[in-house]
Design a protein around this motif. Sequence first.
Motif, PDB file in Angstrom:
ATOM      1  N   LYS A   1      16.424 188.347 123.379  1.00 62.17           N
ATOM      2  CA  LYS A   1      16.827 187.423 124.437  1.00 62.17           C
ATOM      3  C   LYS A   1      17.993 187.985 125.240  1.00 62.17           C
ATOM      4  O   LYS A   1      18.716 188.877 124.785  1.00 62.17           O
ATOM      5  CB  LYS A   1      17.195 186.064 123.853  1.00 62.17           C
ATOM      6  N   VAL A   2      18.154 187.457 126.453  1.00 65.41           N
ATOM      7  CA  VAL A   2      19.230 187.913 127.326  1.00 65.41           C
ATOM      8  C   VAL A   2      20.573 187.655 126.644  1.00 65.41           C
ATOM      9  O   VAL A   2      20.839 186.576 126.123  1.00 65.41           O
ATOM     10  CB  VAL A   2      19.180 187.190 128.686  1.00 65.41           C
ATOM     11  N   MET A   3      21.417 188.684 126.638  1.00 61.88           N
ATOM     12  CA  MET A   3      22.721 188.597 125.994  1.00 61.88           C
ATOM     13  C   MET A   3      23.818 188.691 127.059  1.00 61.88           C
ATOM     14  O   MET A   3      23.789 189.582 127.909  1.00 61.88           O
ATOM     15  CB  MET A   3      22.898 189.724 124.967  1.00 61.88           C
ATOM     16  N   VAL A   4      24.763 187.773 126.999  1.00 64.03           N
ATOM     17  CA  VAL A   4      25.895 187.771 127.917  1.00 64.03           C
ATOM     18  C   VAL A   4      27.172 187.912 127.101  1.00 64.03           C
ATOM     19  O   VAL A   4      27.432 187.114 126.193  1.00 64.03           O
ATOM     20  CB  VAL A   4      25.957 186.479 128.757  1.00 64.03           C
ATOM     21  N   ARG A   5      27.949 188.928 127.411  1.00 62.20           N
ATOM     22  CA  ARG A   5      29.234 189.159 126.763  1.00 62.20           C
ATOM     23  C   ARG A   5      30.272 189.420 127.851  1.00 62.20           C
ATOM     24  O   ARG A   5      30.440 190.533 128.308  1.00 62.20           O
ATOM     25  CB  ARG A   5      29.176 190.358 125.808  1.00 62.20           C
TER      26      ARG A   5
ATOM     27  N   ALA B   1      27.572 195.346 121.342  1.00 63.36           N
ATOM     28  CA  ALA B   1      27.932 194.104 122.033  1.00 63.36           C
ATOM     29  C   ALA B   1      27.450 192.850 121.305  1.00 63.36           C
ATOM     30  O   ALA B   1      27.957 191.755 121.578  1.00 63.36           O
ATOM     31  CB  ALA B   1      27.379 194.125 123.460  1.00 63.36           C
ATOM     32  N   GLN B   2      26.508 192.990 120.398  1.00 61.52           N
ATOM     33  CA  GLN B   2      26.011 191.811 119.686  1.00 61.52           C
ATOM     34  C   GLN B   2      27.113 191.107 118.892  1.00 61.52           C
ATOM     35  O   GLN B   2      27.102 189.891 118.752  1.00 61.52           O
ATOM     36  CB  GLN B   2      24.851 192.205 118.757  1.00 61.52           C
ATOM     37  N   ARG B   3      28.071 191.890 118.384  1.00 62.43           N
ATOM     38  CA  ARG B   3      29.157 191.298 117.597  1.00 62.43           C
ATOM     39  C   ARG B   3      30.493 191.858 118.088  1.00 62.43           C
ATOM     40  O   ARG B   3      31.054 192.794 117.506  1.00 62.43           O
ATOM     41  CB  ARG B   3      28.977 191.597 116.110  1.00 62.43           C
ATOM     42  N   PRO B   4      31.013 191.300 119.177  1.00 62.07           N
ATOM     43  CA  PRO B   4      32.278 191.786 119.725  1.00 62.07           C
ATOM     44  C   PRO B   4      33.389 191.725 118.671  1.00 62.07           C
ATOM     45  O   PRO B   4      33.472 190.774 117.883  1.00 62.07           O
ATOM     46  CB  PRO B   4      32.573 190.819 120.879  1.00 62.07           C
ATOM     47  N   GLY B   5      34.202 192.758 118.652  1.00 62.00           N
ATOM     48  CA  GLY B   5      35.333 192.799 117.736  1.00 62.00           C
ATOM     49  C   GLY B   5      35.017 193.395 116.381  1.00 62.00           C
ATOM     50  O   GLY B   5      35.939 193.745 115.631  1.00 62.00           O
ATOM     51  N   PHE B   6      33.720 193.540 116.055  1.00 61.18           N
ATOM     52  CA  PHE B   6      33.328 194.114 114.770  1.00 61.18           C
ATOM     53  C   PHE B   6      33.050 195.609 114.937  1.00 61.18           C
ATOM     54  O   PHE B   6      32.438 196.029 115.924  1.00 61.18           O
ATOM     55  CB  PHE B   6      32.092 193.413 114.215  1.00 61.18           C
ATOM     56  N   VAL B   7      33.464 196.382 113.960  1.00 60.89           N
ATOM     57  CA  VAL B   7      33.306 197.829 114.025  1.00 60.89           C
ATOM     58  C   VAL B   7      31.910 198.231 113.547  1.00 60.89           C
ATOM     59  O   VAL B   7      31.412 197.715 112.538  1.00 60.89           O
ATOM     60  CB  VAL B   7      34.362 198.544 113.166  1.00 60.89           C
ATOM     61  N   LYS B   8      31.297 199.153 114.285  1.00 63.61           N
ATOM     62  CA  LYS B   8      30.045 199.780 113.866  1.00 63.61           C
ATOM     63  C   LYS B   8      30.340 201.239 113.526  1.00 63.61           C
ATOM     64  O   LYS B   8      30.876 201.984 114.357  1.00 63.61           O
ATOM     65  CB  LYS B   8      28.999 199.732 114.985  1.00 63.61           C
TER      66      LYS B   8
ATOM     67  N   GLY C   1      37.646 208.230 113.043  1.00 62.83           N
ATOM     68  CA  GLY C   1      37.347 208.316 111.630  1.00 62.83           C
ATOM     69  C   GLY C   1      36.593 207.112 111.096  1.00 62.83           C
ATOM     70  O   GLY C   1      36.217 207.090 109.917  1.00 62.83           O
ATOM     71  N   ILE C   2      36.366 206.101 111.946  1.00 62.66           N
ATOM     72  CA  ILE C   2      35.696 204.878 111.485  1.00 62.66           C
ATOM     73  C   ILE C   2      34.413 204.626 112.266  1.00 62.66           C
ATOM     74  O   ILE C   2      33.337 204.508 111.706  1.00 62.66           O
ATOM     75  CB  ILE C   2      36.642 203.659 111.615  1.00 62.66           C
ATOM     76  N   GLY C   3      34.534 204.515 113.585  1.00 68.14           N
ATOM     77  CA  GLY C   3      33.357 204.233 114.398  1.00 68.14           C
ATOM     78  C   GLY C   3      33.734 203.688 115.753  1.00 68.14           C
ATOM     79  O   GLY C   3      34.732 204.101 116.352  1.00 68.14           O
ATOM     80  N   TYR C   4      32.973 202.705 116.228  1.00 70.35           N
ATOM     81  CA  TYR C   4      33.185 202.136 117.550  1.00 70.35           C
ATOM     82  C   TYR C   4      33.161 200.613 117.489  1.00 70.35           C
ATOM     83  O   TYR C   4      32.546 200.017 116.609  1.00 70.35           O
ATOM     84  CB  TYR C   4      32.105 202.611 118.527  1.00 70.35           C
ATOM     85  N   ARG C   5      33.809 199.999 118.475  1.00 76.61           N
ATOM     86  CA  ARG C   5      33.869 198.548 118.547  1.00 76.61           C
ATOM     87  C   ARG C   5      33.760 198.108 120.005  1.00 76.61           C
ATOM     88  O   ARG C   5      34.296 198.744 120.903  1.00 76.61           O
ATOM     89  CB  ARG C   5      35.196 198.048 117.949  1.00 76.61           C
ATOM     90  N   TYR C   6      33.029 197.003 120.214  1.00 77.31           N
ATOM     91  CA  TYR C   6      32.947 196.417 121.557  1.00 77.31           C
ATOM     92  C   TYR C   6      33.927 195.257 121.642  1.00 77.31           C
ATOM     93  O   TYR C   6      33.890 194.324 120.825  1.00 77.31           O
ATOM     94  CB  TYR C   6      31.529 195.898 121.845  1.00 77.31           C
ATOM     95  N   ASN C   7      34.810 195.314 122.619  1.00 74.63           N
ATOM     96  CA  ASN C   7      35.794 194.257 122.847  1.00 74.63           C
ATOM     97  C   ASN C   7      35.415 193.485 124.095  1.00 74.63           C
ATOM     98  O   ASN C   7      35.377 194.039 125.190  1.00 74.63           O
ATOM     99  CB  ASN C   7      37.200 194.850 122.999  1.00 74.63           C
ATOM    100  N   GLU C   8      35.110 192.219 123.920  1.00 73.86           N
ATOM    101  CA  GLU C   8      34.689 191.403 125.055  1.00 73.86           C
ATOM    102  C   GLU C   8      35.847 191.201 126.004  1.00 73.86           C
ATOM    103  O   GLU C   8      36.941 190.814 125.609  1.00 73.86           O
ATOM    104  CB  GLU C   8      34.163 190.037 124.559  1.00 73.86           C
ATOM    105  N   GLU C   9      35.593 191.466 127.303  1.00 69.19           N
ATOM    106  CA  GLU C   9      36.655 191.354 128.308  1.00 69.19           C
ATOM    107  C   GLU C   9      36.516 190.062 129.096  1.00 69.19           C
ATOM    108  O   GLU C   9      35.431 189.529 129.230  1.00 69.19           O
ATOM    109  CB  GLU C   9      36.596 192.553 129.251  1.00 69.19           C
TER     110      GLU C   9
END
Length: 233
Positions: free
Chosen positions: A134-138, A171-178, A225-233
């Motif tokens: 489904k369409v995702m808006v962040r 982007a599915q889980r902003p603030g969580f590290v992948k 050393g950990i990964g990446y994270r999406y921060n919703e703006e």
Amino acid sequence: MSRIALVDDDRNILTSVAMTLEAEGFEVETYNDGQSALDAFNKRMPDMAVLDIKMPRMDGMDLLQRLRQKTAMPIIFLTSKDDEIDEVLGLRMGADDYVKKPFSQRLLVERIRALLRRQDAIAGEDIEETEETKVMVRGELVMDPLRHAVKWKGRDVSLTVTEFLLLQALAQRPGFVKSRDQLMDVAYDDQVYVDDRTIDSHIKRLRKKMRNADEEFSAIETLYGIGYRYNEE
């Protein structure tokens, strides 16, 4: 039946790989230089392309760059060099994957199938709507998986299959590290091995495209050393 374009100046590779792919049920087009391939693609785009790096008239890097101005179709490129520069540069320019020569034809087939499955999942119109479809808006980001469409602040952003899947996963889980391993699982099948550098190159390309739409884009954060994270703006 998916149409696969093979572009390589080695006729033995063209013949053997084409036979293998046709036996697997693909329609195959072969070209022995980049310019001939580009001329044909301008008339009719294949569903996917496999490009050699070193070719006459137009090399694989130049062809890749020109194709990325026109299409987001999956692209795998082939390299015979021991040097890692070709792999990294190709991924940063927008290739979805790479295979080193000499290569197992079975491995190439698996990578082709993996990318086509992901493209079908993104573009499929008969897929039941789920959290993944489904369409995702962040914030300023809007992603429509069923149409392979991305907008940032109302501006269209053209992403490859791999870039789209990575952005969606983050982007599915902003603030969580992948972690990189988790992102590898998103972008590739279990039987396809890629290293950390491959994921990093895709993320760099993804950031560049987002910054072309908005030079202030900073939603994808690197945690070294950990990964990446999406921060919703």
